[in-house]
Scaffold this motif. Sequence first.
Motif, PDB file in Angstrom:
ATOM      1  N   THR A  62      12.021  -5.887  -4.392  1.00  0.00           N
ATOM      2  CA  THR A  62      11.553  -5.117  -3.241  1.00  0.00           C
ATOM      3  C   THR A  62      11.539  -3.628  -3.573  1.00  0.00           C
ATOM      4  O   THR A  62      12.308  -3.165  -4.415  1.00  0.00           O
ATOM      5  CB  THR A  62      12.414  -5.407  -1.991  1.00  0.00           C
ATOM      6  OG1 THR A  62      11.808  -4.812  -0.856  1.00  0.00           O
ATOM      7  CG2 THR A  62      13.832  -4.936  -2.145  1.00  0.00           C
ATOM      8  N   ARG A  63      10.663  -2.922  -2.899  1.00  0.00           N
ATOM      9  CA  ARG A  63      10.570  -1.471  -3.055  1.00  0.00           C
ATOM     10  C   ARG A  63      10.573  -0.861  -1.660  1.00  0.00           C
ATOM     11  O   ARG A  63       9.716  -1.175  -0.835  1.00  0.00           O
ATOM     12  CB  ARG A  63       9.284  -1.090  -3.778  1.00  0.00           C
ATOM     13  CG  ARG A  63       9.142   0.411  -3.952  1.00  0.00           C
ATOM     14  CD  ARG A  63       7.999   0.749  -4.891  1.00  0.00           C
ATOM     15  NE  ARG A  63       7.896   2.181  -5.015  1.00  0.00           N
ATOM     16  CZ  ARG A  63       6.947   2.909  -4.427  1.00  0.00           C
ATOM     17  NH1 ARG A  63       6.026   2.330  -3.696  1.00  0.00           N
ATOM     18  NH2 ARG A  63       6.936   4.216  -4.570  1.00  0.00           N
ATOM     19  N   TYR A  64      11.543  -0.011  -1.411  1.00  0.00           N
ATOM     20  CA  TYR A  64      11.669   0.673  -0.127  1.00  0.00           C
ATOM     21  C   TYR A  64      10.929   2.002  -0.222  1.00  0.00           C
ATOM     22  O   TYR A  64      11.223   2.823  -1.081  1.00  0.00           O
ATOM     23  CB  TYR A  64      13.144   0.893   0.216  1.00  0.00           C
ATOM     24  CG  TYR A  64      13.910  -0.412   0.251  1.00  0.00           C
ATOM     25  CD1 TYR A  64      13.860  -1.234   1.356  1.00  0.00           C
ATOM     26  CD2 TYR A  64      14.644  -0.833  -0.851  1.00  0.00           C
ATOM     27  CE1 TYR A  64      14.537  -2.442   1.382  1.00  0.00           C
ATOM     28  CE2 TYR A  64      15.324  -2.027  -0.841  1.00  0.00           C
ATOM     29  CZ  TYR A  64      15.268  -2.831   0.278  1.00  0.00           C
ATOM     30  OH  TYR A  64      15.932  -4.024   0.299  1.00  0.00           O
ATOM     31  N   ILE A  65       9.988   2.208   0.687  1.00  0.00           N
ATOM     32  CA  ILE A  65       9.147   3.403   0.655  1.00  0.00           C
ATOM     33  C   ILE A  65       9.565   4.375   1.754  1.00  0.00           C
ATOM     34  O   ILE A  65       9.800   5.548   1.499  1.00  0.00           O
ATOM     35  CB  ILE A  65       7.662   3.020   0.796  1.00  0.00           C
ATOM     36  CG1 ILE A  65       7.273   2.059  -0.341  1.00  0.00           C
ATOM     37  CG2 ILE A  65       6.777   4.261   0.810  1.00  0.00           C
ATOM     38  CD1 ILE A  65       5.957   1.340  -0.133  1.00  0.00           C
ATOM     39  N   GLN A  66       9.648   3.857   2.973  1.00  0.00           N
ATOM     40  CA  GLN A  66      10.095   4.631   4.134  1.00  0.00           C
ATOM     41  C   GLN A  66      10.950   3.705   4.991  1.00  0.00           C
ATOM     42  O   GLN A  66      10.750   2.500   4.980  1.00  0.00           O
ATOM     43  CB  GLN A  66       8.907   5.101   4.976  1.00  0.00           C
ATOM     44  CG  GLN A  66       7.991   6.084   4.293  1.00  0.00           C
ATOM     45  CD  GLN A  66       6.910   6.553   5.254  1.00  0.00           C
ATOM     46  OE1 GLN A  66       7.203   7.107   6.304  1.00  0.00           O
ATOM     47  NE2 GLN A  66       5.667   6.314   4.892  1.00  0.00           N
ATOM     48  N   GLU A  93       4.050  -6.936   2.459  1.00  0.00           N
ATOM     49  CA  GLU A  93       3.927  -5.513   2.762  1.00  0.00           C
ATOM     50  C   GLU A  93       4.386  -5.337   4.194  1.00  0.00           C
ATOM     51  O   GLU A  93       3.984  -6.108   5.078  1.00  0.00           O
ATOM     52  CB  GLU A  93       2.482  -5.032   2.622  1.00  0.00           C
ATOM     53  CG  GLU A  93       1.967  -5.065   1.205  1.00  0.00           C
ATOM     54  CD  GLU A  93       0.534  -4.564   1.092  1.00  0.00           C
ATOM     55  OE1 GLU A  93      -0.224  -4.618   2.094  1.00  0.00           O
ATOM     56  OE2 GLU A  93       0.167  -4.110   0.004  1.00  0.00           O
ATOM     57  N   TYR A  95       4.670  -2.711   7.456  1.00  0.00           N
ATOM     58  CA  TYR A  95       4.081  -1.503   8.036  1.00  0.00           C
ATOM     59  C   TYR A  95       4.705  -1.213   9.398  1.00  0.00           C
ATOM     60  O   TYR A  95       5.115  -2.129  10.109  1.00  0.00           O
ATOM     61  CB  TYR A  95       2.574  -1.690   8.252  1.00  0.00           C
ATOM     62  CG  TYR A  95       1.804  -1.836   6.972  1.00  0.00           C
ATOM     63  CD1 TYR A  95       1.225  -0.727   6.361  1.00  0.00           C
ATOM     64  CD2 TYR A  95       1.650  -3.077   6.365  1.00  0.00           C
ATOM     65  CE1 TYR A  95       0.508  -0.860   5.181  1.00  0.00           C
ATOM     66  CE2 TYR A  95       0.941  -3.212   5.187  1.00  0.00           C
ATOM     67  CZ  TYR A  95       0.369  -2.108   4.598  1.00  0.00           C
ATOM     68  OH  TYR A  95      -0.327  -2.237   3.424  1.00  0.00           O
ATOM     69  N   GLN A 100       1.883   3.036   8.583  1.00  0.00           N
ATOM     70  CA  GLN A 100       2.499   3.536   7.357  1.00  0.00           C
ATOM     71  C   GLN A 100       3.205   2.386   6.635  1.00  0.00           C
ATOM     72  O   GLN A 100       3.947   1.615   7.258  1.00  0.00           O
ATOM     73  CB  GLN A 100       3.515   4.627   7.671  1.00  0.00           C
ATOM     74  CG  GLN A 100       2.913   5.844   8.315  1.00  0.00           C
ATOM     75  CD  GLN A 100       3.983   6.761   8.888  1.00  0.00           C
ATOM     76  OE1 GLN A 100       4.908   6.322   9.573  1.00  0.00           O
ATOM     77  NE2 GLN A 100       3.852   8.050   8.589  1.00  0.00           N
ATOM     78  N   LYS A 101       2.973   2.298   5.337  1.00  0.00           N
ATOM     79  CA  LYS A 101       3.637   1.261   4.545  1.00  0.00           C
ATOM     80  C   LYS A 101       5.099   1.638   4.365  1.00  0.00           C
ATOM     81  O   LYS A 101       5.423   2.744   3.941  1.00  0.00           O
ATOM     82  CB  LYS A 101       2.969   1.110   3.185  1.00  0.00           C
ATOM     83  CG  LYS A 101       3.478  -0.101   2.409  1.00  0.00           C
ATOM     84  CD  LYS A 101       2.864  -0.207   1.025  1.00  0.00           C
ATOM     85  CE  LYS A 101       1.410  -0.591   1.106  1.00  0.00           C
ATOM     86  NZ  LYS A 101       0.830  -0.837  -0.238  1.00  0.00           N
ATOM     87  N   ASN A 103       7.508  -0.869   3.033  1.00  0.00           N
ATOM     88  CA  ASN A 103       8.184  -1.698   2.048  1.00  0.00           C
ATOM     89  C   ASN A 103       7.169  -2.629   1.398  1.00  0.00           C
ATOM     90  O   ASN A 103       6.223  -3.062   2.047  1.00  0.00           O
ATOM     91  CB  ASN A 103       9.257  -2.518   2.775  1.00  0.00           C
ATOM     92  CG  ASN A 103      10.056  -3.413   1.869  1.00  0.00           C
ATOM     93  OD1 ASN A 103       9.556  -4.428   1.425  1.00  0.00           O
ATOM     94  ND2 ASN A 103      11.299  -3.057   1.630  1.00  0.00           N
ATOM     95  N   THR A 104       7.385  -2.931   0.127  1.00  0.00           N
ATOM     96  CA  THR A 104       6.655  -4.008  -0.545  1.00  0.00           C
ATOM     97  C   THR A 104       7.688  -4.905  -1.211  1.00  0.00           C
ATOM     98  O   THR A 104       8.777  -4.444  -1.588  1.00  0.00           O
ATOM     99  CB  THR A 104       5.669  -3.475  -1.610  1.00  0.00           C
ATOM    100  OG1 THR A 104       6.396  -2.748  -2.595  1.00  0.00           O
ATOM    101  CG2 THR A 104       4.602  -2.591  -0.987  1.00  0.00           C
TER     102      THR A 104
END
Length: 135
Positions: A62-66, A93, A95, A100-101, A103-104
Motif C-alpha cells: 500500500t502507498r499512503y498519499i493523503q 484506489e 478517493y 483526491q487520491k 491511497n493505492t
Amino acid sequence: MYKHEVKMRVRYAETDQMGYVYYGNYATYFEVARVEALRKLGFRYKNLEEQGILMPVRELTTRYIQPAKYDDLITVKVSVKEMPDVKIIFDYEVYNEEGQKLNTAQTTLVFVDEKTGKLTRCPRPLIILFETYFG
C-alpha cells in the motif's frame, strides 16, 4: 479487466489521535471492497468457504498519499486486471469526496483447499463469471 467501487463513511473509531484514519484500517476497507466486488460479479465469498476453499491474503502492498479523516465519505475503487488461477490480485484506489487520491494498494490472495491446506485453482464458477471481462 473487472472494476467495482464502494463508498464508505469513515467512522470515529477508525481514526487516530490526529483524526486521520489509522493506517491498519485500510486493510479492512480493501476487504469490504473486494467482497462487494465479488458479490456484484454474482459470487459470494461465503460460497467459497461452503465449498471448502479459503482465500487467505498472501501479500498486501500500500502507498499512503493523503490521510482520510473522520466523517469523510471515501470511495474505494477495486479492480482485477488479470484472470485468476491459483491466485487473484486486487488493485485498489481510495478517493475522498473531492476526488483526491488518498491511497493505492494491491492484495494478492491465494485459493487454498481447506482440508489439505494446499493451493488449488480458482473455482470454475468464478472463472466463468470473470471470462465475461477477460474474453
